[in-house]
Design a protein around this motif. Structure first.
Motif, PDB file in Angstrom:
ATOM      1  N   MET A  24      60.767  51.724  34.081  1.00  0.00           N
ATOM      2  CA  MET A  24      60.713  50.594  35.006  1.00  0.00           C
ATOM      3  C   MET A  24      61.743  50.725  36.123  1.00  0.00           C
ATOM      4  SD  MET A  24      62.371  47.457  32.904  1.00  0.00           S
ATOM      5  CE  MET A  24      64.135  47.349  32.694  1.00  0.00           C
ATOM      6  N   GLY A  25      62.784  51.505  35.925  1.00  0.00           N
ATOM      7  CA  GLY A  25      63.828  51.648  36.919  1.00  0.00           C
ATOM      8  C   GLY A  25      63.495  52.566  38.080  1.00  0.00           C
ATOM      9  N   TRP A  26      62.378  53.268  38.048  1.00  0.00           N
ATOM     10  CA  TRP A  26      62.065  54.211  39.123  1.00  0.00           C
ATOM     11  C   TRP A  26      61.954  53.522  40.478  1.00  0.00           C
ATOM     12  CZ3 TRP A  26      57.985  53.637  42.323  1.00  0.00           C
ATOM     13  CH2 TRP A  26      56.922  52.860  41.882  1.00  0.00           C
ATOM     14  N   ALA A  27      61.527  52.271  40.493  1.00  0.00           N
ATOM     15  CA  ALA A  27      61.335  51.562  41.759  1.00  0.00           C
ATOM     16  C   ALA A  27      62.638  51.223  42.464  1.00  0.00           C
ATOM     17  CB  ALA A  27      60.531  50.289  41.519  1.00  0.00           C
ATOM     18  N   TYR A  28      63.756  51.349  41.768  1.00  0.00           N
ATOM     19  CA  TYR A  28      65.046  51.021  42.382  1.00  0.00           C
ATOM     20  C   TYR A  28      65.574  52.140  43.281  1.00  0.00           C
ATOM     21  CZ  TYR A  28      65.158  47.276  38.895  1.00  0.00           C
ATOM     22  OH  TYR A  28      64.873  46.192  38.128  1.00  0.00           O
ATOM     23  N   ARG A  29      64.979  53.320  43.186  1.00  0.00           N
ATOM     24  CA  ARG A  29      65.443  54.459  43.984  1.00  0.00           C
ATOM     25  C   ARG A  29      65.389  54.146  45.480  1.00  0.00           C
ATOM     26  NH1 ARG A  29      61.742  59.161  41.798  1.00  0.00           N
ATOM     27  NH2 ARG A  29      60.289  57.552  42.379  1.00  0.00           N
ATOM     28  N   GLY A  30      66.370  54.668  46.187  1.00  0.00           N
ATOM     29  CA  GLY A  30      66.367  54.516  47.638  1.00  0.00           C
ATOM     30  C   GLY A  30      66.594  53.086  48.097  1.00  0.00           C
ATOM     31  N   ILE A  38      69.759  46.943  48.293  1.00  0.00           N
ATOM     32  CA  ILE A  38      70.793  47.135  47.274  1.00  0.00           C
ATOM     33  C   ILE A  38      70.694  48.544  46.678  1.00  0.00           C
ATOM     34  CG2 ILE A  38      69.413  46.154  45.401  1.00  0.00           C
ATOM     35  CD1 ILE A  38      72.060  44.948  44.330  1.00  0.00           C
ATOM     36  N   CYS A  39      71.837  49.156  46.444  1.00  0.00           N
ATOM     37  CA  CYS A  39      71.858  50.495  45.850  1.00  0.00           C
ATOM     38  C   CYS A  39      71.051  50.489  44.559  1.00  0.00           C
ATOM     39  CB  CYS A  39      73.295  50.921  45.575  1.00  0.00           C
ATOM     40  SG  CYS A  39      73.419  52.441  44.608  1.00  0.00           S
ATOM     41  N   GLY A  40      70.173  51.444  44.401  1.00  0.00           N
ATOM     42  CA  GLY A  40      69.283  51.513  43.247  1.00  0.00           C
ATOM     43  C   GLY A  40      69.954  51.722  41.910  1.00  0.00           C
ATOM     44  N   ALA A  41      71.239  52.088  41.904  1.00  0.00           N
ATOM     45  CA  ALA A  41      71.961  52.230  40.637  1.00  0.00           C
ATOM     46  C   ALA A  41      72.366  50.866  40.079  1.00  0.00           C
ATOM     47  CB  ALA A  41      73.200  53.095  40.830  1.00  0.00           C
ATOM     48  N   LEU A  42      72.441  49.853  40.928  1.00  0.00           N
ATOM     49  CA  LEU A  42      72.932  48.546  40.495  1.00  0.00           C
ATOM     50  C   LEU A  42      71.919  47.688  39.733  1.00  0.00           C
ATOM     51  CD1 LEU A  42      75.094  47.774  43.641  1.00  0.00           C
ATOM     52  CD2 LEU A  42      75.931  48.218  41.325  1.00  0.00           C
ATOM     53  N   PRO A  43      70.660  47.559  40.168  1.00  0.00           N
ATOM     54  CA  PRO A  43      69.739  46.673  39.439  1.00  0.00           C
ATOM     55  C   PRO A  43      69.550  47.013  37.958  1.00  0.00           C
ATOM     56  CG  PRO A  43      68.862  47.086  41.606  1.00  0.00           C
ATOM     57  CD  PRO A  43      70.057  48.003  41.433  1.00  0.00           C
ATOM     58  N   PRO A  44      69.433  48.290  37.558  1.00  0.00           N
ATOM     59  CA  PRO A  44      69.307  48.552  36.120  1.00  0.00           C
ATOM     60  C   PRO A  44      70.551  48.118  35.343  1.00  0.00           C
ATOM     61  CG  PRO A  44      68.596  50.473  37.353  1.00  0.00           C
ATOM     62  CD  PRO A  44      69.238  49.532  38.334  1.00  0.00           C
ATOM     63  N   ALA A  45      71.732  48.324  35.940  1.00  0.00           N
ATOM     64  CA  ALA A  45      72.968  47.886  35.284  1.00  0.00           C
ATOM     65  C   ALA A  45      72.992  46.367  35.167  1.00  0.00           C
ATOM     66  CB  ALA A  45      74.175  48.380  36.075  1.00  0.00           C
ATOM     67  N   ILE A  46      72.588  45.690  36.219  1.00  0.00           N
ATOM     68  CA  ILE A  46      72.546  44.226  36.220  1.00  0.00           C
ATOM     69  C   ILE A  46      71.515  43.727  35.209  1.00  0.00           C
ATOM     70  CG2 ILE A  46      71.908  42.229  37.633  1.00  0.00           C
ATOM     71  CD1 ILE A  46      73.194  43.868  40.023  1.00  0.00           C
ATOM     72  N   ASP A  47      70.352  44.383  35.168  1.00  0.00           N
ATOM     73  CA  ASP A  47      69.331  44.012  34.179  1.00  0.00           C
ATOM     74  C   ASP A  47      69.875  44.136  32.761  1.00  0.00           C
ATOM     75  OD1 ASP A  47      67.474  43.586  36.197  1.00  0.00           O
ATOM     76  OD2 ASP A  47      66.438  45.491  35.888  1.00  0.00           O
ATOM     77  N   LEU A  48      70.568  45.225  32.494  1.00  0.00           N
ATOM     78  CA  LEU A  48      71.112  45.448  31.160  1.00  0.00           C
ATOM     79  C   LEU A  48      72.164  44.398  30.812  1.00  0.00           C
ATOM     80  CD1 LEU A  48      71.165  47.241  28.633  1.00  0.00           C
ATOM     81  CD2 LEU A  48      73.105  48.397  29.675  1.00  0.00           C
ATOM     82  N   ILE A  49      73.043  44.102  31.759  1.00  0.00           N
ATOM     83  CA  ILE A  49      74.054  43.065  31.522  1.00  0.00           C
ATOM     84  C   ILE A  49      73.371  41.746  31.196  1.00  0.00           C
ATOM     85  CG2 ILE A  49      75.841  41.665  32.640  1.00  0.00           C
ATOM     86  CD1 ILE A  49      76.633  44.310  34.173  1.00  0.00           C
TER      87      ILE A  49
END
Length: 179
Positions: A24-30, A38-49
Motif C-alpha cells: 500500500m505504500g507504493w503510492a507515497y513515492r515521489g 509530503i515526502c513519501g517516507a513520512l506517510p507510512p511512518a505516520i500510518d504505523l504510529i
C-alpha cells in the motif's frame, strides 16, 4: 518503509500486522505519486504510529517525527557506502527536500543518485520511527525537536485568519513577506 517495518511486524508479531498489505505504500513515492507534496517516507511512518498508539501519544510522536525530519541532514544511512552529500530540507515537502539536495549534489532529476538518496532517506526515517516507538515502549520517549521559532512568529498574526495553520518553517517557501 512499508515493507520494512510492516514486513518485520508481520513476521515477528503476526496479527494484525500480517493483515496489512505492505504494497500500500507504493503510492507515497515521489511525494504522493510524484506530486512532490509530503515526502513519501513520512506517510507510512505516520500510518504505523497511528496504528500502534492512541491519539494523544500518536500526536506527540508525529510532531516529533515531522520536526526531526525538517532539521535532519539527509541522507545519513550509508547505503552501499558510496558517499552522498547531505542537506537539511527545512520542510517536509518532497520537492523542497529533493530539490535542495539535487542542487548541492549538482545532479539532474533523472540521475540515479537521486533515487539512491531517497532510498537512504527512507531508511533514516524508518530508523528514527523505530527508535521513537522503542523508546515509547520503554517509557523513555521524550520529544526533543520543535517547530522553528519563525512558525510562532508567523502564527501570532496568521492564526487569527481562519484558513491559516501549520508547523512548517513558513519562510522556507514564502520568504519574509514582511520585507
Amino acid at each position: 518503509m512499508s515493507q520494512g517495518i510492516l514486513g518485520y511486524l508481520a513476521d515477528e508479531v503476526g496479527y494484525p500486522f500480517n493483515q496489512i498489505p505492505t504494497k500500500m505504500g507504493w503510492a507515497y513515492r515521489g511525494g504522493i505519486y510524484s506530486w512532490g507534496s509530503i515526502c513519501g517516507a513520512l506517510p507510512p511512518a505516520i500510518d504505523l504510529i497511528g496504528l500502534v498508539t492512541d491519539l494523544d501519544t500518536g500526536q506527540k510522536l508525529i510532531n516529533e517525527l515531522m520536526a526531526w525530519y525538517k532539521d535532519f541532514p539527509f541522507p545519513a544511512y550509508p547505503g552501499d557506502g558510496t558517499p552522498l552529500p547531505t542537506t537539511v530540507a527545512d520542510s517536509s515537502l518532497c520537492h523542497v527536500s529533493v530539490t535542495k539536495w539535487m542542487q548541492v549534489a549538482n545532479v539532474p532529476r533523472e540521475d540515479k543518485t537521486r533515487s539512491e538518496r531517497c532510498g537512504r532517506l527512507t531508511a533514516d526515517v524508518t530508523k528514527f520511527t523505530v527508535e521513537m516507538l522503542n523508546s515509547l515502549s520503554d517509557n523513555k520517549f521524550e520529544a526533543k525537536h520543535k517547530p522553528s521559532a519563525v512558525v510562532g512568529e508567523c502564527m501570532a498574526c496568521h492564526s487569527k485568519l481562519s484558513y491559516a495553520h501549520g508547523k512548517e518553517t513558513c519562510t522556507a517557501c514564502h520568504g519574509d513577506p514582511h520585507k
